[in-house]
Design an enzyme around this catalytic site. Structure first.
Site, mmCIF file in Angstrom:
data_model
loop_
_atom_site.group_PDB
_atom_site.id
_atom_site.type_symbol
_atom_site.label_atom_id
_atom_site.label_comp_id
_atom_site.label_asym_id
_atom_site.label_seq_id
_atom_site.Cartn_x
_atom_site.Cartn_y
_atom_site.Cartn_z
ATOM 1 N N HIS A 204 0.831 -1.206 0.000
ATOM 2 C CA HIS A 204 0.000 0.000 0.000
ATOM 3 C C HIS A 204 0.866 1.258 0.000
ATOM 4 O O HIS A 204 0.683 2.151 -0.835
ATOM 5 C CB HIS A 204 -0.914 -0.015 1.238
ATOM 6 N N GLU A 205 1.806 1.327 0.920
ATOM 7 C CA GLU A 205 2.653 2.518 1.023
ATOM 8 C C GLU A 205 3.556 2.658 -0.205
ATOM 9 O O GLU A 205 3.862 3.779 -0.625
ATOM 10 C CB GLU A 205 3.475 2.496 2.312
ATOM 11 N N HIS B 13 1.795 4.732 -2.773
ATOM 12 C CA HIS B 13 1.929 6.167 -2.504
ATOM 13 C C HIS B 13 3.313 6.667 -2.927
ATOM 14 O O HIS B 13 3.451 7.702 -3.584
ATOM 15 C CB HIS B 13 1.757 6.442 -1.011
ATOM 16 N N GLU C 90 -4.501 8.048 -3.029
ATOM 17 C CA GLU C 90 -5.007 6.801 -2.460
ATOM 18 C C GLU C 90 -5.336 5.799 -3.566
ATOM 19 O O GLU C 90 -5.229 4.593 -3.372
ATOM 20 C CB GLU C 90 -6.240 7.081 -1.601
#
Length: 508
Positions: free
Chosen positions: A270-271, A274, A300
C-alpha cells in the site's frame, strides 16, 4: 526550475519565490517523519512549538502580496501559458485563497490543539475513554466549522473541507458515489456469503512469524519492485505511512506485529503505491507547486491499486508465495489457492484498517456521514460514540464493545483532518477506474505480472503530471471518465462473484 517548461517571466518569478515555501514544507515533512519514527516521546513539547512557528511562517510567505500580484499577472496571460504554467497558476491561486481565508491565529490555534490532541487521543484510545478526548474533538470541530465559513462554499459547509484534501470535490459528489456503492456492496457481500468461496477467517491469520525474517522479506519485495534505495527509505512506525521530501527522498514506514504476516506485507505494498507516485513525478517539476501528487483521492488510488488490484490479485500469488516460503517458511504447507484465500478473507469487522476491500467502503461511509453531520451541526461530538455504534451495526452487522473499537479507532480527527476520510473511497474508485482502463480482467500487464510495464503505464497516465491538472481534469484527460462507482462495483463483482469459478486460469 526547468527553463524548458517554464518560460513566462511572471511564472518564473513565482517559482523563485516558491522555493522558500517548498523548503519550509521540506523541513516540516522531515520533522513529521521523525515525530512518527525516532523522536523521543517528550520531544512533542518542543516539536509542537516548532511546527506552530513554521506553519505560521509558511502561511505568511504564501500570503505575500508580491506573490499574489505575480499570480494575477500570470493569470492575465493564461491563454498563452502552457499546461505546466497554468498548473502553477491554478495551484498557487488556490493556496493563496486558502491562506488568505484562514487567519494566522486560527492556523496557530489548530497547530497547537492538534499536536496536543494527538497525544491525548493515543492515551484515550488505550484507556477506551472518550471523555478524555471529547474536549479536544469539540475544539477541533469548532475550528473546522470556522474554517469552512471563512473558506466559503456554495452548497454545504463540508464542501469547503473536502476541497482541502481533494480539489473540486463536493458533498454531492461523495453522496452520489455512496448512493450506488453502499447498496451494491451489501448485495455483493450477501452473494459472497452464499457462494462460500472466500473465507471469513484463515488459519494463517493466527500464525506467528519471525520479525527479522519479515524485515528481510519486505526488503526483498521492494527489490522486486525495483525500489530505488538511493532515493527512498523503509523504516518502522506505530502507523504505517509514506512521506516525501521531494522527488529524490521518499520514505515508507511499516509495522510488524509478529502475527498474521499479510498485515506487514500489504501495509508495505500500500505505502509503495503512494511512494511510487511521488518517485515518478517528472523531475523537471521539482521545487514547484506542481511537483507532487495532486490530491489525496488520486494518491489513495495509487496505493489501493497496488495493494488490492495488483497485490491481492491472483496474478500476484505465485510471486508472493515464493517470498513467503523462503522467509516465513510455514506457508510451504499451503497451495496457491489457499494463499489467495488467505490474502482475500472477507468479513464484516469493527476496525477500518483491518477491513477487506469489499466492506472497507462501508467504514468510510460511516465516517463521512458523521463528519458531514458534525460540520452542519446536526450531530454533536458528545453524541458520536452512540451514533457510531448504531450506524456500524446497521451497515456491517457488528457492534463495538468499547470506544477504542468504535469512535476512537482512527487518528485522523486528532490531526484535525475532517474531510479526509472520503478520499479513501475515492482512492478505491480511482484504482478500479485504472484497472478498467488498463483492460480489466484481461489486462496483459496484470495477468503476466509485468511490474515494470505497470509502473510505466501509471507514470504516463497519472504520476508524471504531478499537480499539473486538477483531479477531475486528470481523470478526464487520462481516462475519459469522471468520478463514478461503476468501475469499482464492476471490479468487486468480477473478483468476488465471477473469479472463483475461473481462478485456475489466473493461477496457471
Amino acid at each position: 526550475m526547468s527553463e524548458e517548461l517554464f518560460r513566462h517571466e511572471a511564472v518564473k518569478e513565482i517559482l523563485r519565490k516558491y522555493r522558500t515555501i517548498w523548503a519550509l514544507g521540506h523541513a516540516m515533512a522531515l520533522m513529521s517523519w521523525d515525530l512518527e519514527t525516532y523522536m523521543p516521546r517528550d520531544g512533542i513539547r518542543d516539536r509542537s512549538v516548532a511546527f506552530e512557528e513554521l506553519e505560521a511562517l509558511q502561511h505568511k510567505f504564501i500570503k505575500d502580496p508580491e506573490l499574489e500580484k505575480l499570480v494575477e499577472r500570470a493569470e492575465k496571460d493564461l491563454d498563452s501559458l502552457n499546461d505546466f504554467e497554468r498548473g502553477v497558476v491554478r495551484v498557487m491561486k488556490r493556496r493563496i485563497r486558502i491562506a488568505k481565508a484562514i487567519p494566522e491565529e486560527l492556523v496557530r490555534k489548530e497547530a497547537k490543539i492538534t499536536s496536543e490532541a494527538t497525544v491525548v487521543w493515543r492515551e484515550a484510545k488505550k484507556k477506551s475513554d472518550f471523555n478524555m478526548f471529547k474536549p479536544y474533538l469539540e475544539q477541533i470541530v469548532e475550528i473546522q466549522r470556522e474554517k469552512a465559513e471563512r473558506l466559503g462554499y456554495e452548497e454545504h459547509p463540508y464542501d469547503a473541507l473536502l476541497d482541502l484534501y481533494e480539489e473540486g470535490l463536493r458533498t454531492r459528489d461523495v453522496e452520489r458515489v455512496f448512493e450506488e456503492l453502499v447498496p451494491a456492496t451489501k448485495r455483493i457481500l450477501e452473494e459472497i456469503r452464499k457462494q462460500g468461496f472466500y473465507p471469513q477467517h484463515h488459519p494463517l491469520e493466527e500464525k506467528e512469524y519471525d520479525v527479522d525474517a519479515a524485515r528481510k522479506m519486505l526488503r526483498e519485495i521492494l527489490d522486486g519492485f525495483e525500489w530505488p534505495w538511493n532515493r527512498g527509505r523503509l523504516d518502522e512506525s506505530a502507523h504505517p505511512f509514506t512521506i516525501d521530501m521531494g522527488v529524490n527522498d521518499v520514505r515508507i514506514t511499516v509495522r510488524y506485529e509478529g502475527k498474521d504476516v499479510k498485515r506487514a506485507v500489504y501495509s508495505l505494498v500500500h505505502e509503495y503505491g503512494h511512494a511510487l507516485y511521488e518517485l515518478q513525478v517528472d523531475p523537471r517539476l521539482s521545487y514547484t507547486p506542481i511537483g507532487s501528487g495532486v490530491s489525496m483521492g488520486i494518491h489513495e488510488g495509487q496505493s489501493r491499486f497496488w495493494e488490492n488490484i495488483v497485490g491481492r490479485g491472483p496474478w500476484f500469488i505465485r510471486w508472493l508465495k515464493e517470498k513467503l516460503d523462503k522467509h516465513i517458511g510455514y506457508t510451504k504447507d499451503f497451495d496457491e489457492v489457499e494463499i489467495y484465500k488467505y490474502v482475500n478473507t472477507v468479513r464484516p469487522d469493527l476496525i477500518r484498517v483491518d477491513a477487506d476491500e469489499v466492506t472497507y467502503n462501508l467504514h468510510i461511509y460511516l465516517r463521512f456521514d458523521i463528519e458531514k453531520k458534525l460540520i452542519e451541526g446536526s450531530l454533536s461530538p458528545a453524541e458520536v460514540p452512540v451514533y457510531w455504534d448504531n450506524k456500524m451495526e446497521e451497515l456491517l452487522g457488528v457492534r463495538p464493545r468499547n470506544v477504542a473499537e468504535g469512535a476512537l479507532q482512527d487518528i485522523h480527527w486528532s490531526h484535525g483532518s475532517i474531510g479526509y476520510f472520503p478520499t479513501y473511497t475515492l482512492g478505491n474508485v480511482v484504482a478500479a477506474t485504472m484497472w478498467a482502463m488498463m483492460g480489466g480482467p484481461s489486462a496483459e500487464q496484470l495477468r503476466n505480472l509485468k511490474l515494470r510495464e505497470i509502473r510505466e503505464w501509471l507514470r504516463e497516465k497519472v504520476h508524471r503530471w504531478g499537480s499539473t491538472y486538477a483531479p477531475k481534469e486528470l481523470l478526464k484527460r487520462s481516462f475519459s471518465t469522471e468520478l463514478t462507482a461503476k468501475y469499482l462495483i464492476d471490479y468487486l463483482e468480477w473478483k468476488y462473484i465471477t473469479l472463483p469459478n475461473k481462478l485456475a486460469e489466473y493461477l496457471a
